[in-house]
Design an enzyme around this catalytic site. Structure first.
Site, PDB file in Angstrom:
ATOM      1  CB  SER A   7      33.153 -11.393   0.249  1.00 28.14           C
ATOM      2  OG  SER A   7      34.539 -11.229   0.453  1.00 28.14           O
ATOM      3  CG  HIS A  32      32.872  -6.901  -0.610  1.00 28.27           C
ATOM      4  ND1 HIS A  32      32.635  -5.554  -0.371  1.00 28.27           N
ATOM      5  CD2 HIS A  32      33.703  -7.314   0.380  1.00 28.27           C
ATOM      6  CE1 HIS A  32      33.285  -5.178   0.719  1.00 28.27           C
ATOM      7  NE2 HIS A  32      33.946  -6.226   1.196  1.00 28.27           N
ATOM      8  CG  ASP A  34      36.982  -8.338   1.556  1.00 28.28           C
ATOM      9  OD1 ASP A  34      36.550  -7.240   1.960  1.00 28.28           O
ATOM     10  OD2 ASP A  34      36.296  -9.380   1.533  1.00 28.28           O
ATOM     11  CG  MET A  36      42.482  -7.916   3.761  1.00 31.43           C
ATOM     12  SD  MET A  36      42.149  -9.324   4.844  1.00 31.43           S
ATOM     13  CE  MET A  36      40.382  -9.527   4.567  1.00 31.43           C
ATOM     14  CG  HIS A  65      36.417  -3.522   2.332  1.00 36.02           C
ATOM     15  ND1 HIS A  65      35.964  -4.497   3.209  1.00 36.02           N
ATOM     16  CD2 HIS A  65      36.830  -2.486   3.117  1.00 36.02           C
ATOM     17  CE1 HIS A  65      36.091  -4.080   4.445  1.00 36.02           C
ATOM     18  NE2 HIS A  65      36.626  -2.865   4.419  1.00 36.02           N
ATOM     19  CG  MET A  67      39.778  -4.014   5.154  1.00 37.26           C
ATOM     20  SD  MET A  67      39.178  -5.703   5.349  1.00 37.26           S
ATOM     21  CE  MET A  67      38.948  -6.135   3.632  1.00 37.26           C
ATOM     22  CG  MET A 136      34.200  -2.989   8.786  1.00 42.51           C
ATOM     23  SD  MET A 136      34.131  -3.949   7.268  1.00 42.51           S
ATOM     24  CE  MET A 136      34.520  -5.599   7.850  1.00 42.51           C
ATOM     25  N   GLY A 141      39.443  -8.421   8.499  1.00 45.41           N
ATOM     26  CA  GLY A 141      40.655  -9.238   8.375  1.00 45.41           C
ATOM     27  C   GLY A 141      40.400 -10.652   7.889  1.00 45.41           C
ATOM     28  N   GLY A 143      37.278 -13.727   6.666  1.00 40.63           N
ATOM     29  CA  GLY A 143      35.913 -14.159   6.404  1.00 40.63           C
ATOM     30  C   GLY A 143      35.508 -15.205   7.427  1.00 40.63           C
ATOM     31  CG  ASP A 174      32.410  -6.575   4.768  1.00 41.92           C
ATOM     32  OD1 ASP A 174      32.215  -7.804   4.701  1.00 41.92           O
ATOM     33  OD2 ASP A 174      33.452  -6.013   4.360  1.00 41.92           O
ATOM     34  N   GLY A 196      30.281 -13.580   2.226  1.00 36.00           N
ATOM     35  CA  GLY A 196      31.409 -14.390   1.768  1.00 36.00           C
ATOM     36  C   GLY A 196      31.116 -15.868   1.923  1.00 36.00           C
TER      37      GLY A 196
HETATM   38  C1  DX5 Z   1      36.340  -9.173   6.356  1.00 37.50           C
HETATM   39  C2  DX5 Z   1      35.945  -8.777   4.975  1.00 37.50           C
HETATM   40  C3  DX5 Z   1      34.651  -9.323   4.543  1.00 37.50           C
HETATM   41  C4  DX5 Z   1      34.582 -10.834   4.470  1.00 37.50           C
HETATM   42  C5  DX5 Z   1      33.176 -11.242   4.804  1.00 37.50           C
HETATM   43  O1  DX5 Z   1      37.379  -8.395   6.784  1.00 37.50           O
HETATM   44  O2  DX5 Z   1      35.880  -7.374   4.853  1.00 37.50           O
HETATM   45  O3  DX5 Z   1      34.255  -8.764   3.297  1.00 37.50           O
HETATM   46  O4  DX5 Z   1      34.936 -11.351   3.217  1.00 37.50           O
HETATM   47  O5  DX5 Z   1      33.117 -12.624   4.853  1.00 37.50           O
HETATM   48  P1  DX5 Z   1      31.923 -13.370   5.608  1.00 37.50           P
HETATM   49  O6  DX5 Z   1      30.654 -12.998   4.905  1.00 37.50           O
HETATM   50  O7  DX5 Z   1      32.284 -14.810   5.468  1.00 37.50           O
HETATM   51  O8  DX5 Z   1      31.918 -12.901   7.030  1.00 37.50           O
HETATM   52 ZN    ZN Z   2      34.965  -6.524   2.996  1.00 42.14          ZN
END
Ligand code: DX5
Ligand code: ZN
Length: 216
Positions: A7, A32, A34, A36, A65, A67, A136, A141, A143, A174, A196
């Protein structure tokens, strides 16, 4: 084989281009990304112009992704920027059917994601037209959060319903994936996993990516 998708959220933002090149060099096939909006989740990340800027640097599948509360307003832009898979949240403020139609009309693979408190059967009305499912395993929101392992139980429920309909839809998880839980997630049926912090935060990213890949 389970796919590990690093990610970009955990990359070094001062040198994103180099980060993308490096992660491809160590063997990642899926990136991936993200997105937001500070509304659907309490954080902000990138826009479609960043996806467009990174696209020429990589052959990886760009797994975007969203969000965001109103994906309908942005799907065409993310598709045009070079996304390969576009996933929206079933909990967003737009109609999921319209989102899936628009993603498909743009020639992209369409995914739906569910947050930890959303039951797996919320996906059932869409299973006949989904290309991708994102479960999820943290509240979206940020990592670097700890995985909520109970969310893994949803995978079996989703897969059973897919099997009943004669459909095979890859399920990605995720959030919070690391070397200590990747095996359990794989046994729970995840086809791919976002990672991530476990990759970008590792001192030796190549070794971390290899370890995750080999353990599942
Ligand atoms: C969180 C994201 C994830 C995030 C995962 O909202 O959708 O994709 O980057 O990060 P890790 O693997 O560090 O939990
Ligand atoms: Zn994600």
């Amino acid at each position: 084989m389970t796919i590990i998708a690093p990610s970009l959220l955990s990359a070094d933002f001062t040198k994103l281009g180099d980060e993308v090149r490096e992660i491809e060099t160590i063997g990642a096939k899926v990136l991936h990304i993200d997105i937001m909006d500070g509304h659907f989740v309490p954080n902000l990340t990138f826009g479609y112009s960043m996806v467009k800027a990174l696209r020429p640097l990589s052959q990886m599948i760009f797994d975007v992704h969203l969000m965001i509360s109103h994906p309908l307003d942005y799907i065409e832009s993310f598709a045009g920027a070079g996304s390969d898979v576009i996933t929206v949240h079933i909990e967003c403020d737009d109609d999921a059917d319209r989102c899936l139609d628009l993603i498909h009309a743009c020639g992209k693979k369409a995914g739906l994601s569910i947050k930890p408190n959303t039951p797996p059967d919320a996906l059932f009305p869409y299973l006949d037209r989904l290309d991708h499912i994102l479960v999820m395993t943290v509240e979206p929101g940020f990592g670097g959060q700890a995985m909520m392992p109970d969310c893994l139980d949803k995978i079996a429920v989703i897969k059973a319903e897919c099997a009943r309909r004669g459909r095979t839809i890859p399920v990605m998880i995720d959030g919070g994936v690391n070397a200590g839980n990747v095996q359990r997630a794989s046994q729970a049926g995840a086809d791919s996993m976002v990672a991530g912090n476990a990759v970008f935060g590792a001192p030796d990213r190549a070794a971390a990516f290899r370890t995750l890949t080999e353990q599942c």
